[in-house]
Motif scaffolding. Structure first.
Motif, PDB file in Angstrom:
ATOM      1  N   THR A   1       0.829  -1.200   0.000  1.00  0.00           N
ATOM      2  CA  THR A   1       0.000   0.000   0.000  1.00  0.00           C
ATOM      3  C   THR A   1       0.867   1.255   0.000  1.00  0.00           C
ATOM      4  O   THR A   1       0.594   2.219  -0.729  1.00  0.00           O
ATOM      5  CB  THR A   1      -0.925   0.007   1.225  1.00  0.00           C
TER       6      THR A   1
ATOM      7  N   ARG B   1       1.168   4.175  -2.988  1.00  0.00           N
ATOM      8  CA  ARG B   1       1.014   5.610  -2.773  1.00  0.00           C
ATOM      9  C   ARG B   1       2.196   6.391  -3.339  1.00  0.00           C
ATOM     10  O   ARG B   1       2.048   7.538  -3.761  1.00  0.00           O
ATOM     11  CB  ARG B   1       0.874   5.918  -1.279  1.00  0.00           C
ATOM     12  N   ASN B   2       3.372   5.814  -3.352  1.00  0.00           N
ATOM     13  CA  ASN B   2       4.586   6.541  -3.714  1.00  0.00           C
ATOM     14  C   ASN B   2       5.095   6.258  -5.121  1.00  0.00           C
ATOM     15  O   ASN B   2       6.096   6.854  -5.530  1.00  0.00           O
ATOM     16  CB  ASN B   2       5.701   6.214  -2.715  1.00  0.00           C
TER      17      ASN B   2
ATOM     18  N   ALA C   1      -6.480   6.040   1.953  1.00  0.00           N
ATOM     19  CA  ALA C   1      -5.143   5.703   1.458  1.00  0.00           C
ATOM     20  C   ALA C   1      -5.201   5.340  -0.018  1.00  0.00           C
ATOM     21  O   ALA C   1      -4.352   5.768  -0.818  1.00  0.00           O
ATOM     22  CB  ALA C   1      -4.559   4.541   2.257  1.00  0.00           C
TER      23      ALA C   1
ATOM     24  N   ALA D   1      -3.615   7.393  -3.220  1.00  0.00           N
ATOM     25  CA  ALA D   1      -2.730   6.727  -4.177  1.00  0.00           C
ATOM     26  C   ALA D   1      -3.218   6.916  -5.612  1.00  0.00           C
ATOM     27  O   ALA D   1      -2.404   7.040  -6.536  1.00  0.00           O
ATOM     28  CB  ALA D   1      -2.639   5.236  -3.850  1.00  0.00           C
TER      29      ALA D   1
ATOM     30  N   LEU E   1       1.935  11.944   1.757  1.00  0.00           N
ATOM     31  CA  LEU E   1       1.674  10.521   1.527  1.00  0.00           C
ATOM     32  C   LEU E   1       2.392   9.612   2.505  1.00  0.00           C
ATOM     33  O   LEU E   1       1.996   8.454   2.694  1.00  0.00           O
ATOM     34  CB  LEU E   1       2.076  10.144   0.101  1.00  0.00           C
TER      35      LEU E   1
ATOM     36  N   VAL F   1      -6.152  14.300  -2.058  1.00  0.00           N
ATOM     37  CA  VAL F   1      -4.942  13.820  -1.375  1.00  0.00           C
ATOM     38  C   VAL F   1      -4.726  14.544  -0.044  1.00  0.00           C
ATOM     39  O   VAL F   1      -4.390  13.909   0.964  1.00  0.00           O
ATOM     40  CB  VAL F   1      -3.708  13.999  -2.282  1.00  0.00           C
TER      41      VAL F   1
END
Length: 456
Positions: free
Chosen positions: A132, A136-137, A187, A191, A175, A446
């Motif tokens: 997860t 997101r990154n 979350a 993402a 994030l 976000v």
């Protein structure tokens, strides 16, 4: 019409004329976006000098364009003054010995950014561990390398370079600092929407070279986005076939390619192919611009048929009130696809051409999309009234309202154009000027939605 004073804000009609000139020049072969920018600056300087001498905007524009001569002559002049440009060989007969230096330098930059993106993804997956968190990154790991290549290509100023770091720093902090619940809705929403923010605020600003207020440059970015998707899809298909054949050979030799494929090949190839696709768009713009109108004419009627079928199923089956979450998500995806097709169609159209049958077809696409959006909104309000507000419902409702505004105004402007009551430029400007609204909304999803819903 009163003459403009030096330094005054140009009149709207002058901007329309310059926009038409830019679109015409942009479609000429062997003239890159950076060269068009320089030619536009040259044109604006001449217009400013002429208006300072007493001419009005329209007169100054016509005289300036006439004095610049035909485009081939201007291209030759640019080639002489900028001898290092790769496209010089298409204008001048003789080519200097070092004519390919910049092309090799650009290829080295592209390969460096592609490898850097692959390394970043591999290191990020190892350090983050959690799937997860990696999801997101992932945009933060890939898009800065693409933006870096475009910034190098556009030779952006240091002020623009600093501005490019702001969205990366903000999103990287949010994030990874926000206390998202494991497997929570906020979350996943963060993402999904973080790449949208980065695409607009990072890649978009790098592509336009900091000229984010220019309607023409934003439309160029729309065209670039569509062409990038085409090239990336082609690279993915070709790479998939190649990997499939390679895996088949390994299987016959009793060797399992799956571990290497998952751990090394895909983490490097996918982000690398994304950067390489951007380079191909930049290098082969004239080829793709021949493909773009064909694609829009093929997929627009097919999309209309799909929307009519979807609308008929929803209304005949009584699913409007009882629509579940998966169906609403699918409807949103379809509407986003329609808006993307609309944007790409407008970006690929000759703005000086009169209304034609395809414009009527495009208006039909917008009308059917509006009907589907209305059905989706009814279903969403029904679910909110029955089950209450959740992060997913709030975000989906906000997106559908934005799509409604976008499509309603597009329908009105397209109708006026088809009926020859307004030119094409207002319809094109509306698209580019509404695009930042989607980026702002994605940023709110976000930054704001997670704390409002307790990071659930």
């Amino acid at each position: 019409m009163a003459a403009s004073t030096p330094g005054a804000v140009p009149h709207a009609e002058l901007e329309v004329q310059i926009g038409r000139w830019r679109d015409y020049v942009r479609r000429r072969e062997a003239i890159s976006a950076a060269d068009v920018d320089e030619m536009e600056d040259h044109l604006r300087e001449r217009v400013a000098d002429l208006t300072a001498s007493g001419l009005d905007d329209e007169e100054a524009f016509l005289v300036a364009v006439r004095r610049m001569g035909n485009l081939d002559a201007v291209s030759r002049e640019f080639a002489v003054e900028h001898s290092e440009r790769l496209w010089k060989q298409l204008v001048l007969v003789a080519e200097p010995a070092d004519g390919g230096t910049r092309s090799w330098r650009e290829l080295a930059v592209v390969l460096g950014c592609a490898v850097g993106a692959g390394v970043a993804v591999k290191v990020g997956s190892f350090l983050l561990g959690d799937d997860t968190a990696f999801l997101r990154n992932v945009a933060l790991l890939v898009l800065p390398f693409l933006a870096g290549y475009l910034a190098w290509k556009r030779r952006v100023t240091w002020q623009v370079g600093v501005a490019l770091l702001v969205p990366v720093a903000v999103l990287a902090t949010v994030l990874n600092v926000y206390p998202f619940a494991p497997d929570g809705s906020t979350a996943l929403l963060a993402a999904i929407h973080a790449p949208v923010v980065l695409w607009a605020a990072l890649v978009g600003v790098a592509y336009v070279g900091g000229r984010w207020r220019s309607d023409g440059r934003r439309m160029d970015f729309v065209r670039f986005t569509g062409e990038l998707a085409i090239y990336f899809a082609l690279l993915a298909l070709g790479g998939g076939v190649l990997l499939g054949l390679t895996a088949g050979v390994f299987t016959l030799a009793d060797l399992d390619l799956q571990p290497a494929l998952e751990s090394w090949i895909l983490p490097f190839c996918v982000p690398g192919a994304f950067v390489v696709a951007a380079w191909l768009v930049e290098a082969k713009q004239d080829v793709v611009e021949n493909i773009a109108p064909v694609l829009t004419r093929v997929f627009t009627p097919l999309t209309i048929v799909m929307l009519v079928a979807v609308l008929g199923v929803l209304l005949s089956g009584g699913w409007v009130v009882d629509a579940d979450r998966e169906l609403l998500i699918l409807m949103d995806a379809i509407l986003v696809l329609v808006v993307c097709l609309l944007l790409y169609s407008i970006s690929a159209r000759d703005p000086l051409a009169p209304p034609a049958s395809f414009d009527v077809l495009q208006l039909g696409l917008v009308a059917v999309a509006l009907a589907v959006d209305a059905v989706a909104l009814v279903a969403m309000f029904s679910r909110i009234a029955e089950f209450g507000v959740s992060p997913n419902k709030a975000v989906a409702l906000g997106l559908n309202l934005l799509l409604l505004v976008h499509l309603v105004r597009s329908a009105a402007l397209a109708t006026a154009f088809v009926r020859r009551r307004r030119p094409f430029d207002p319809l094109a400007r509306w698209q580019t000027r509404f695009l930042p609204v989607y980026a702002v909304w994605a940023g709110a999803v976000v930054l704001v939605v997670p704390p409002v819903f307790g990071f659930a």
